[in-house]
Design a protein around this motif. Sequence first.
Motif, PDB file in Angstrom:
ATOM      1  N   TYR A 119     -11.716   0.849  -6.765  1.00 58.59           N
ATOM      2  CA  TYR A 119     -11.083   1.855  -5.922  1.00 58.59           C
ATOM      3  C   TYR A 119      -9.885   2.495  -6.639  1.00 58.59           C
ATOM      4  N   LEU A 120      -9.078   1.633  -7.257  1.00 64.66           N
ATOM      5  CA  LEU A 120      -7.907   2.130  -7.993  1.00 64.66           C
ATOM      6  C   LEU A 120      -8.347   3.004  -9.168  1.00 64.66           C
ATOM      7  N   THR A 171      -5.434   6.846  -1.144  1.00 63.41           N
ATOM      8  CA  THR A 171      -4.813   5.697  -0.483  1.00 63.41           C
ATOM      9  C   THR A 171      -4.935   4.442  -1.334  1.00 63.41           C
ATOM     10  N   ASN A 173      -9.172   6.417  -7.968  1.00 61.25           N
ATOM     11  CA  ASN A 173      -7.942   7.198  -7.784  1.00 61.25           C
ATOM     12  C   ASN A 173      -7.388   7.645  -9.124  1.00 61.25           C
ATOM     13  N   PRO A 192      -6.116   0.603  -1.820  1.00 61.71           N
ATOM     14  CA  PRO A 192      -7.261  -0.115  -1.249  1.00 61.71           C
ATOM     15  C   PRO A 192      -6.839  -1.274  -0.353  1.00 61.71           C
ATOM     16  N   TRP A 193      -5.567  -1.505  -0.196  1.00 64.51           N
ATOM     17  CA  TRP A 193      -5.136  -2.601   0.677  1.00 64.51           C
ATOM     18  C   TRP A 193      -4.045  -2.104   1.597  1.00 64.51           C
ATOM     19  N   GLU A 207     -11.228  -3.755  -5.295  1.00 66.69           N
ATOM     20  CA  GLU A 207      -9.976  -3.001  -5.295  1.00 66.69           C
ATOM     21  C   GLU A 207      -9.784  -2.264  -6.619  1.00 66.69           C
ATOM     22  N   GLY A 244       0.825  -1.211   0.000  1.00 67.11           N
ATOM     23  CA  GLY A 244       0.000   0.000   0.000  1.00 67.11           C
ATOM     24  C   GLY A 244       0.859   1.261   0.000  1.00 67.11           C
TER      25      GLY A 244
END
Length: 718
Positions: free
Chosen positions: A205-206, A178, A209, A180-181, A202, A151
């Motif tokens: 989430y990426l 951030t 970002n 996701p892990w 994930e 991360g």
Amino acid sequence: MRFTWTVLIMLSVGLPIRAAEPPNLAQIGVPFVAKYCVSCHGEKKPKADISLHTLTCDLSKPKELQVWQAVLAQIDSRDMPPKASKQPTDNERTQLLQSLTAAIKASGVVLDDNKWLSPVKGNYVDHQLLFSGVPAKEITGTKARLWRITGPAYEDYIDKLIKRFILGLRNYGEFRLTAPWNFTPQKDFPDYASAHRVGEAEIEYLLRNAAIVSQAMIKRHSGNVPSYGGYIKELATLIKAGMKATPEQADAVLTPTFRELFGREPSDREKERYGTFLRNTTASLGGAEAAEQLLIALLCQTEMIYRIEVPNKLGTPQKLDARSLSRSLAFALTDQLPDQLLQEAVAQGKFGTREEVAIQVRRILDDAKVEKPRVLRFFREYFGYDSAPNVFKDEVTLQKIGVRGARGWNADFYVSDADQLVLSVLAQDRDVLRELLTTTKTFAMTNPPQDRRGTKSDEYRLKKPNFEQDEQTLIKVYELPIKARADWDPKKTYDFPEGHRLGLLTHPAWLVAQSGNFDNHAIHRGRWIRERLLGGRIPELPITVNAMLPDEPHHTLRDRIKVTREEYCWTCHKQMDPLGLPFEQFDHFGQFRKEEMVVDREATADKKNLNKNGLPRQTIHKLVPLDTTGEVSGSIDPKLDGPVKDPFELIRRLAHSEHVEQVFVRHAFRYFLGRNETMADGPTLIAAHQAYRKNGGSMKALITALLTSDALLYRTNQ
Ligand code: HEC
Ligand code: HEC
């Protein structure tokens, strides 16, 4: 167009897969069993009531299937045939395992293929065989794999990108982009290459970002040419052209964008894939949209998420290409992409041979300015002291040691003090493991990382006249002669009182991490020593066992743990309990003690203590003599076996053992290579252990040996 993760998968690379045909069970199983098993599991008085001489290989019969599954478990764990009997060769074992696994699966039973890859199975390869010194027949290497980056490494990349292009994003606090892990402390190493897949959640989430960063990039490249920060001319041209953008303008973008984002040229395959994608998007949606989609796709690329450790060619084994290798090396030690000097070495073709890799490893390890959080993390995870703050101590329990209110307890301090201790031992780099196991020093109240920027910084605290409650507790637990702020120096080590402590296993950080809410965790402590220092292995706690000690506060833990002396329990617990009980020397806050406190039932029930309803007014405690004895038994090196009178004798014996050092090396291998060791890694482990010894117990030498081994340099397709 909405960008979905399926598009990403299409753009990503895949792992080459090659499956071999397993040998047939009937041809292999029956002769194997006849040769190695039926002498004990035959017709007459079969051991464990298991007869193997009548086995056919018809797994459609339930009984047959059941027996073969039991055989699989024994062969897999190397428990059978017993050590003293004739052993099958590795080849025979492997063949049987392959055919048996295939046959059992074919009969419909679901087996967990990845079971042996899990960190808890780390010690399963026979230690003596592993260190027997049989030279490797061939280059061994590691299976081709993708290993998710940490991360912090992902976050560092995004943060640097935002700064380089001056994107004006507020990348801090709640706005921080951030990963996701992230890893939460657990019993084993959490970051195994095989342990994590990046799933749909994930990726979403990426993607989010990536979209935020890409939009900021588009904004930055629209309008006037900025005179500062990073800038991609071709990207600005494409964006400005809008719907009038030409295919040539689209083509021009790819190479400079790759250079800026990844520090490399796109490969031919990437030129084709991304090129087509970019032209199509430009034609249908215009330059700005095409540029944005390209950036999103690139920021979710495989190399943003993984260390890519896949050989370029088929045929096995293959040396990893210099660029992938440089990333793997950087991510092994740091949470950052390869630094300038490493990138230069790759560009100049000076990063391929083992010696060239060694030069870079040594440079990074020697340069104090390069942060190497992964090295400290190894020690945190190996010792497991970093989970101390997760162990909850309630107010009533705290009151027993004279602490009022939860604010009097801050386990983060203990962890950061242990961190500093590890770092200072690493800075000396002499007899690292032994030093960590036997030092009598500690730092005191150094800053927990999460407080460094806050009001609890050292500078801030140094100015305060009095110690806070949590600091007072710590001084008491450590038994330090610190009376006033003026006596305190967060950069200094303090001596624990003579004879009260010996190394990290007696440091409150470890003791608290290995404790429960109300008690020491003698069983967990024993297990830790069995697995992490002795290299033993204990079968998992059967689910049928109600693993609770009797709730008898008038008895010591040593008395209550006697339930595990029952014959069935003892087969496992004899390997743990006698190793953990010497640490009864300390209470579950990590305080040294000379006596133990238990509930005084008689005094509590005495008339004098009863109120008018006949209930005790308070629970009355009494002190009973302390017993800190224990025993080492059943270790691979019999010199270690025998009784011990206290934790110090136990620790001294372990700290001076070469066997224990080898077990430590095995754990370092697992952490830095991200997988369990196999028989084929024997020579690497021996070399790493030799490097450690010859250099006076140098962690740098050990890490250098591991990171220049075939296991890091070579990849196989099988
Ligand atoms: C020298 C005698 C001996 C040989 C050879 C031997 N075993 Fe055993 N086996 C035992 C004994 C004794 C036990 C029961 C005690 C134990 O579990 O250690 C046992 C137990 C077992 C069990 C039951 C284990 C359990 O925990 O349920 C299995 C299955 C087994 N053996 C399979 C095998 C296989 C397969 C081989 C050949 C590869 C083999 N044994 C070779 C002596 C032997
Ligand atoms: C096959 C091995 C095995 C057997 C048999 C076994 N245990 Fe355990 N037991 C374990 C292991 C491994 C752990 C440690 C689990 C962990 O690390 O959390 C454990 C933990 C425990 C604990 C502590 C649980 C906790 O986390 O606080 C108790 C209590 C316990 N066992 C009692 C028993 C009793 C009583 C028996 C017999 C009835 C028994 N065990 C039989 C392997 C075994």
